[in-house]
Design a protein around this motif. Structure first.
Motif: not given
Lengths: 127, 492
Positions: B387-408
């Motif tokens: 699951v840790r690998t999949l979370i890292s992949r989620d981040f990689a895909a998200a950072f391909a679309q945005a410079d930073v991510l935000v959340s509460p």
């Protein structure tokens, strides 16, 4: 130092129930009994009290029921990540550098004798 | 002199380096403030008055002699989380098992602070071995939130965050394994940064979970955090996991961000970190922050990280597993507590660990021992690593679309003392939004985004590994649109 903390890696520990399989069919039906908690505490060298066992068994059962959700993820072909930054064989120059003096190394010891750590008996009388 | 405690680290440094005020006066003002209010806050476990004044005097002497300051923060006071070893002060990690222990060496972070001329005021309270989200699991009593003394300051670094909010120190050091810098920052209206894994040395940082632990800067402003980040960051041969590349230029990025122009930057809103489970006031503050980022010129896009919902579960398998192994070192043989002298080694260990560890530490050791057991290893620890690998992949895909991510930064504001202390799972939910970053080894920070019912809310900004510069730029730009949050006066 004395004996090592043993975590069973070969052969199931006595008293531990068979593992739940069917990972992809649904959440693990995790359950942890009071006896299992007592066994795990002994493996981890924790002399927990009866009162703690009652509390921990219930709490750990709830926690396990929740974390067992990882089993819902289809990940058969996914490599595991043990460390976020893949590194192997990090070397530094093999150079002499100052270390702790004997006095410093013993400064926090619960007991010492003749410049060494004094530890409780490790082997039995018969050994 | 009490005004000195209200200044930023950058302003204090400027005054000290121009000899408008001495480092000793600045140290004394903060020691006086601690003496006046820490009875009501309990941010500190140990105050090192003499050492702090001596360190400050050295800075003054050096400036008087015409020598350039050792660093941009020379002479500025700091509160150090009691999880970093200090050769001249006790180090307890919030645990009875290390009560009174004086380490024989300094952590690299400690050594770098000393070399930079930073005045170390003392050691701050924390959940035992950094396990907790409220500082209630400290063996030495709870720290109170300066915004409302009936509430927790967050954890595990509640002492460091409370010291900042109560103006006992302008700078502090924390460690973030699953949110222990960012969640307290959010709860106290301060700034807390979890650097990229490997960005700050772990040498002399008492381990919780080695693959997740990361030291980082805490402050009341983004620029102050950046100045501290550059002092403590960088490669350390004594930590084989420390990154051998230059520290990102976060000070320059924070100064650039203060111009308030984010045009050309893309900010990704993580769909899975918000909505259900998040307090309406927290969500409202976050939504307002998004509109502010858009006003600054950023393009706000939505991204999806579908495996984040499994982050908490994976974390609470990986972390206890590493804890159960790391805390085996507390064996009553070489340092720390020993009870039941005279019994066998095994009995001494078991009795010492029973007496020296608190309930949360015991729970996690038992849970980790279970997760690593033969027969359960694949289903729990092994699956969590995937699951840790999949979370890292989620981040990689998200950072391909945005410079930073935000959340509460957190699902709720600070909760009342005693509210969750007997419900471990409810406590764990605090870390919902912060944990994915630790699993992936990326960078993130919390900056204040306002108040909800009188309590601070944090905006989390996440960046790729070694992407701290853009993160600080966005944080500083956002901060420039807001008035600083100032906690009500604390009574002792």
């Amino acid at each position: 130092m004395g004996t090592r903390l043993d975590v069973p890696t070969a052969g199931r520990a006595p008293g531990v129930a068979a593992p739940v399989i069917h990972l992809l069919e649904g959440p693990l039906s995790a359950a942890i009994t009071r006896d299992e908690v007592a066994h795990l505490a002994r493996l981890a060298r924790l002399a927990v009290t009866d009162a703690e066992l009652d509390v921990f068994a219930g709490q750990l059962d709830v926690i396990l029921g929740s974390v067992a959700r990882v089993g819902e993820v289809a990940a058969d072909d996914i490599p595991p990540t043990s460390h976020a930054v893949p590194l192997e064989n990090v070397y530094r120059p093999d150079e002499l550098r100052p270390g702790l003096s004997q006095e410093q190394a013993l400064s926090g010891a619960p007991a010492s004798e003749d410049g060494r750590f004094r530890v409780p008996q490790i082997l039995g009388e018969e050994a | 002199m009490s005004d000195l405690t209200r200044l930023t680290a950058a302003d204090l440094a400027a005054k000290i380096h121009s000899r408008e005020v001495s480092a000793v006066e600045v140290a004394q003002a903060h020691l006086d403030r601690i003496a006046a209010v820490d009875g009501g806050v309990h941010a500190f476990l140990h105050v090192a008055s003499d050492a702090a004044l001596a360190s400050a005097a050295l800075v003054d002497d050096s400036i008087a002699a015409g020598t350039a300051p050792a660093s941009p923060l020379a002479g500025v006071p700091l509160a150090l989380k009691d999880v970093f070893t200090t050769a001249d002060m006790p180090t307890t990690a919030g645990s009875r098992i290390l009560e009174g222990w004086r380490p024989p060496y300094d952590a690299t972070v400690t050594a770098r602070l000393r070399a930079a001329g930073v005045t170390i005021l003392g050691k701050t309270n924390m959940d035992e071995f950094a396990m907790g989200s409220s500082t209630e699991y400290s063996a030495y009593g709870v720290t109170r939130n300066p915004w409302d003394p009936s509430r927790v300051p967050g954890g595990s670094g509640g002492g460091s965050a409370a010291a900042l909010a109560a103006f006992e120190a302008p700078l502090a050091i924390g460690t973030d394994t699953g949110g222990s810098i960012r969640q307290p920052a959010a709860f106290t209206g301060t700034v807390g940064v979890k650097p990229t894994y490997g960005g700050v040395s772990r040498y002399g940082l008492i381990a919780c979970a080695s693959s997740l632990d990361q030291g980082g800067p805490c402050a009341r402003t983004v620029l102050d955090a950046a100045l501290l980040h550059e002092v403590i960051g960088g490669h350390d041969p004594l930590d084989s996991t420390s990154i051998d590349s230059p520290v990102p230029s976060v000070v320059a990025a924070a100064r650039q961000g203060a111009d308030g122009d984010l045009s050309g930057l893309r900010v990704g809103v993580v769909r899975e970190l918000g909505g259900e489970g998040y307090q309406p006031g927290v969500q409202a503050s976050f939504d307002a922050a998004l509109r502010q980022l858009e006003k600054l010129g950023a393009e706000v896009v939505e991204v999806s990280c579908p495996h984040f919902e499994y982050g908490l579960a994976a974390y609470y398998l990986i972390l206890p597993s590493e804890v159960s192994s790391n805390l085996a070192r507390f064996d009553a043989m070489r340092y720390g507590l020993r009870v039941d002298e005279g019994a066998s080694a095994e009995a001494v260990m078991a009795a010492t660990r029973e007496a020296g560890f608190g309930p949360e530490v015991k729970r996690r050791i038992i849970l980790g021992t279970y997760a690593l057991s033969s027969g359960y290893y694949d289903a729990y620890y092994g699956q969590a690593q995937k699951v840790r690998t999949l979370i890292s992949r989620d981040f990689a895909a998200a950072f391909a679309q945005a410079d930073v991510l935000v959340s509460p930064a957190t699902p709720t504001t600070a909760f009342p003392i005693g509210d969750k202390v007997d419900d471990p799972l409810a406590m764990y939910l605090n870390d919902l939004a912060t944990i994915p970053t630790n699993l992936a080894g990326t960078a993130a920070m919390s900056v204040p985004s306002g108040l909800s019912d009188g309590l601070p809310v944090g905006l989390q900004i996440m960046a790729p590994a070694l992407g701290e510069a853009v993160m600080y730029r966005v944080a500083a730009a956002y901060e420039s649109t807001r008035e600083p949050l100032v906690a009500p006066e604390v009574s002792a």
